[in-house]
Design a protein around this motif. Structure first.
Motif, PDB file in Angstrom:
ATOM      1  N   VAL A   4      49.622  54.913  40.526  1.00 53.86           N
ATOM      2  CA  VAL A   4      50.685  54.318  39.725  1.00 53.86           C
ATOM      3  C   VAL A   4      51.227  53.105  40.472  1.00 53.86           C
ATOM      4  O   VAL A   4      51.577  53.210  41.655  1.00 53.86           O
ATOM      5  CB  VAL A   4      51.835  55.313  39.462  1.00 53.86           C
ATOM      6  N   VAL A   5      51.300  51.962  39.775  1.00 49.80           N
ATOM      7  CA  VAL A   5      51.927  50.759  40.319  1.00 49.80           C
ATOM      8  C   VAL A   5      52.999  50.321  39.336  1.00 49.80           C
ATOM      9  O   VAL A   5      52.723  50.189  38.139  1.00 49.80           O
ATOM     10  CB  VAL A   5      50.910  49.613  40.524  1.00 49.80           C
ATOM     11  N   MET A   6      54.217  50.109  39.858  1.00 48.43           N
ATOM     12  CA  MET A   6      55.322  49.614  39.041  1.00 48.43           C
ATOM     13  C   MET A   6      55.866  48.354  39.701  1.00 48.43           C
ATOM     14  O   MET A   6      56.218  48.380  40.880  1.00 48.43           O
ATOM     15  CB  MET A   6      56.419  50.675  38.937  1.00 48.43           C
ATOM     16  N   GLN A   7      55.906  47.259  38.946  1.00 44.62           N
ATOM     17  CA  GLN A   7      56.391  45.984  39.469  1.00 44.62           C
ATOM     18  C   GLN A   7      57.365  45.353  38.487  1.00 44.62           C
ATOM     19  O   GLN A   7      57.121  45.345  37.284  1.00 44.62           O
ATOM     20  CB  GLN A   7      55.227  45.017  39.710  1.00 44.62           C
ATOM     21  N   THR A  41      50.771  40.710  41.270  1.00 49.58           N
ATOM     22  CA  THR A  41      49.419  41.183  40.995  1.00 49.58           C
ATOM     23  C   THR A  41      49.312  42.652  41.384  1.00 49.58           C
ATOM     24  O   THR A  41      49.888  43.080  42.389  1.00 49.58           O
ATOM     25  CB  THR A  41      48.346  40.382  41.767  1.00 49.58           C
ATOM     26  N   ALA A  42      48.563  43.401  40.590  1.00 51.52           N
ATOM     27  CA  ALA A  42      48.319  44.812  40.874  1.00 51.52           C
ATOM     28  C   ALA A  42      46.863  45.127  40.576  1.00 51.52           C
ATOM     29  O   ALA A  42      46.341  44.744  39.526  1.00 51.52           O
ATOM     30  CB  ALA A  42      49.233  45.694  40.039  1.00 51.52           C
ATOM     31  N   THR A  43      46.201  45.816  41.506  1.00 53.76           N
ATOM     32  CA  THR A  43      44.801  46.193  41.352  1.00 53.76           C
ATOM     33  C   THR A  43      44.630  47.658  41.715  1.00 53.76           C
ATOM     34  O   THR A  43      45.107  48.091  42.763  1.00 53.76           O
ATOM     35  CB  THR A  43      43.888  45.343  42.262  1.00 53.76           C
ATOM     36  N   VAL A  44      43.935  48.405  40.851  1.00 53.01           N
ATOM     37  CA  VAL A  44      43.593  49.793  41.132  1.00 53.01           C
ATOM     38  C   VAL A  44      42.088  49.951  40.967  1.00 53.01           C
ATOM     39  O   VAL A  44      41.531  49.608  39.920  1.00 53.01           O
ATOM     40  CB  VAL A  44      44.330  50.775  40.191  1.00 53.01           C
ATOM     41  N   PHE A  98      52.853  35.235  29.461  1.00 53.45           N
ATOM     42  CA  PHE A  98      51.744  34.774  30.301  1.00 53.45           C
ATOM     43  C   PHE A  98      51.221  35.870  31.230  1.00 53.45           C
ATOM     44  O   PHE A  98      50.905  35.622  32.393  1.00 53.45           O
ATOM     45  CB  PHE A  98      52.151  33.534  31.114  1.00 53.45           C
ATOM     46  N   ASN A  99      51.106  37.089  30.721  1.00 54.45           N
ATOM     47  CA  ASN A  99      50.577  38.195  31.504  1.00 54.45           C
ATOM     48  C   ASN A  99      49.106  38.401  31.202  1.00 54.45           C
ATOM     49  O   ASN A  99      48.626  38.122  30.110  1.00 54.45           O
ATOM     50  CB  ASN A  99      51.365  39.479  31.220  1.00 54.45           C
ATOM     51  N   ILE A 100      48.371  38.921  32.180  1.00 53.58           N
ATOM     52  CA  ILE A 100      46.931  39.144  32.056  1.00 53.58           C
ATOM     53  C   ILE A 100      46.646  40.608  32.402  1.00 53.58           C
ATOM     54  O   ILE A 100      47.121  41.111  33.420  1.00 53.58           O
ATOM     55  CB  ILE A 100      46.137  38.221  33.003  1.00 53.58           C
ATOM     56  N   ASN A 135      52.306  37.899  35.321  1.00 50.73           N
ATOM     57  CA  ASN A 135      51.796  39.014  36.106  1.00 50.73           C
ATOM     58  C   ASN A 135      50.342  39.279  35.747  1.00 50.73           C
ATOM     59  O   ASN A 135      49.889  38.977  34.650  1.00 50.73           O
ATOM     60  CB  ASN A 135      52.629  40.274  35.848  1.00 50.73           C
ATOM     61  N   GLU A 136      49.602  39.865  36.689  1.00 49.65           N
ATOM     62  CA  GLU A 136      48.202  40.205  36.467  1.00 49.65           C
ATOM     63  C   GLU A 136      47.953  41.641  36.904  1.00 49.65           C
ATOM     64  O   GLU A 136      48.324  42.038  38.002  1.00 49.65           O
ATOM     65  CB  GLU A 136      47.288  39.267  37.246  1.00 49.65           C
ATOM     66  N   ALA A 137      47.302  42.420  36.027  1.00 47.12           N
ATOM     67  CA  ALA A 137      46.988  43.816  36.311  1.00 47.12           C
ATOM     68  C   ALA A 137      45.502  44.053  36.097  1.00 47.12           C
ATOM     69  O   ALA A 137      44.942  43.631  35.088  1.00 47.12           O
ATOM     70  CB  ALA A 137      47.793  44.734  35.401  1.00 47.12           C
ATOM     71  N   THR A 138      44.863  44.752  37.053  1.00 47.53           N
ATOM     72  CA  THR A 138      43.439  45.052  36.970  1.00 47.53           C
ATOM     73  C   THR A 138      43.205  46.517  37.319  1.00 47.53           C
ATOM     74  O   THR A 138      43.649  46.980  38.365  1.00 47.53           O
ATOM     75  CB  THR A 138      42.625  44.180  37.948  1.00 47.53           C
ATOM     76  N   ILE A 139      42.482  47.218  36.447  1.00 42.34           N
ATOM     77  CA  ILE A 139      42.052  48.582  36.727  1.00 42.34           C
ATOM     78  C   ILE A 139      40.538  48.622  36.556  1.00 42.34           C
ATOM     79  O   ILE A 139      40.016  48.237  35.508  1.00 42.34           O
ATOM     80  CB  ILE A 139      42.699  49.602  35.771  1.00 42.34           C
ATOM     81  N   THR A 140      39.829  49.075  37.585  1.00 42.70           N
ATOM     82  CA  THR A 140      38.382  49.249  37.522  1.00 42.70           C
ATOM     83  C   THR A 140      38.073  50.685  37.917  1.00 42.70           C
ATOM     84  O   THR A 140      38.438  51.124  39.005  1.00 42.70           O
ATOM     85  CB  THR A 140      37.650  48.272  38.466  1.00 42.70           C
ATOM     86  N   GLN A 141      37.405  51.410  37.019  1.00 44.49           N
ATOM     87  CA  GLN A 141      37.134  52.823  37.251  1.00 44.49           C
ATOM     88  C   GLN A 141      35.657  53.131  37.032  1.00 44.49           C
ATOM     89  O   GLN A 141      35.061  52.698  36.059  1.00 44.49           O
ATOM     90  CB  GLN A 141      37.959  53.689  36.294  1.00 44.49           C
TER      91      GLN A 141
END
Length: 166
Positions: free
Chosen positions: A60-63, A69-72, A118-120, A96-102
């Motif tokens: 869990v990432v909360m910003q 930027t947040a990457t999981v 302007f969020n990604i 903000n930029e969020a990336t999840i790779t599973q």
């Protein structure tokens, strides 16, 4: 004198808040079973990174703030089956930029919620031989110029949902 001391104290607290920007947090969890990781950040230009390589992982990432930027990453270890992995990124603010790779086999879920402009958001779930019951949900609410990328392997029980408002 009391007013001057109060004003100086207030300025010191404001300076401390400004200096608290640009935080970096990184959590690496390799092996084991049932790993949990949580990162919470407030301010501007913060970076969060979580990598989990086991089964039964939860990240869990909360910003709150802008230009974060947040990457999981989950399930990339050779011995990890990627069962029951869950990743959530929640961002409130702009740019903000969020990336999840599973990479997992069963019961894999990724969730991104962003509010602002302007969020990604990127979510990718693939590269597993026996990929079943994967879920993606991306919500971008109340903003403009937001971008979403979602990729899932074509397997059994794969579900993806994107909701954009603004």
């Amino acid at each position: 004198m009391k007013k001057l001391l109060t004003a100086i104290t207030g300025l010191l607290f404001m300076a401390g808040s400004v200096l608290a920007q640009e935080n970096e947090a990184e959590i690496l969890q390799i092996g084991g079973d049932t790993n949990m990781a949580t990162i919470g950040q407030a301010g501007m230009l913060n970076s969060a990174f979580i990598s989990q390589e086991a089964d039964n992982d939860e990240a869990v990432v909360m910003q709150t703030g802008g230009n974060n930027t947040a990457t999981v990453l989950q399930g990339f270890h050779v011995e990890a089956n990627g069962h029951d992995t869950d990743a959530k990124i929640i961002q409130n603010g702009n740019n903000n930029e969020a990336t999840i790779t599973q990479t997992g086999r069963h019961e894999v879920s990724g969730f991104i919620h962003q509010s602002g402009d302007f969020n990604i958001a990127f979510i990718e779930q693939d590269k597993a031989d026996d990929f079943n019951n994967a879920r993606v949900e991306i919500i971008q609410a109340g903003g403009e110029e937001n971008y979403v990328f979602q990729h899932q392997d074509d397997r059994n029980g794969v579900f993806g949902e994107v909701y954009q408002e603004g």
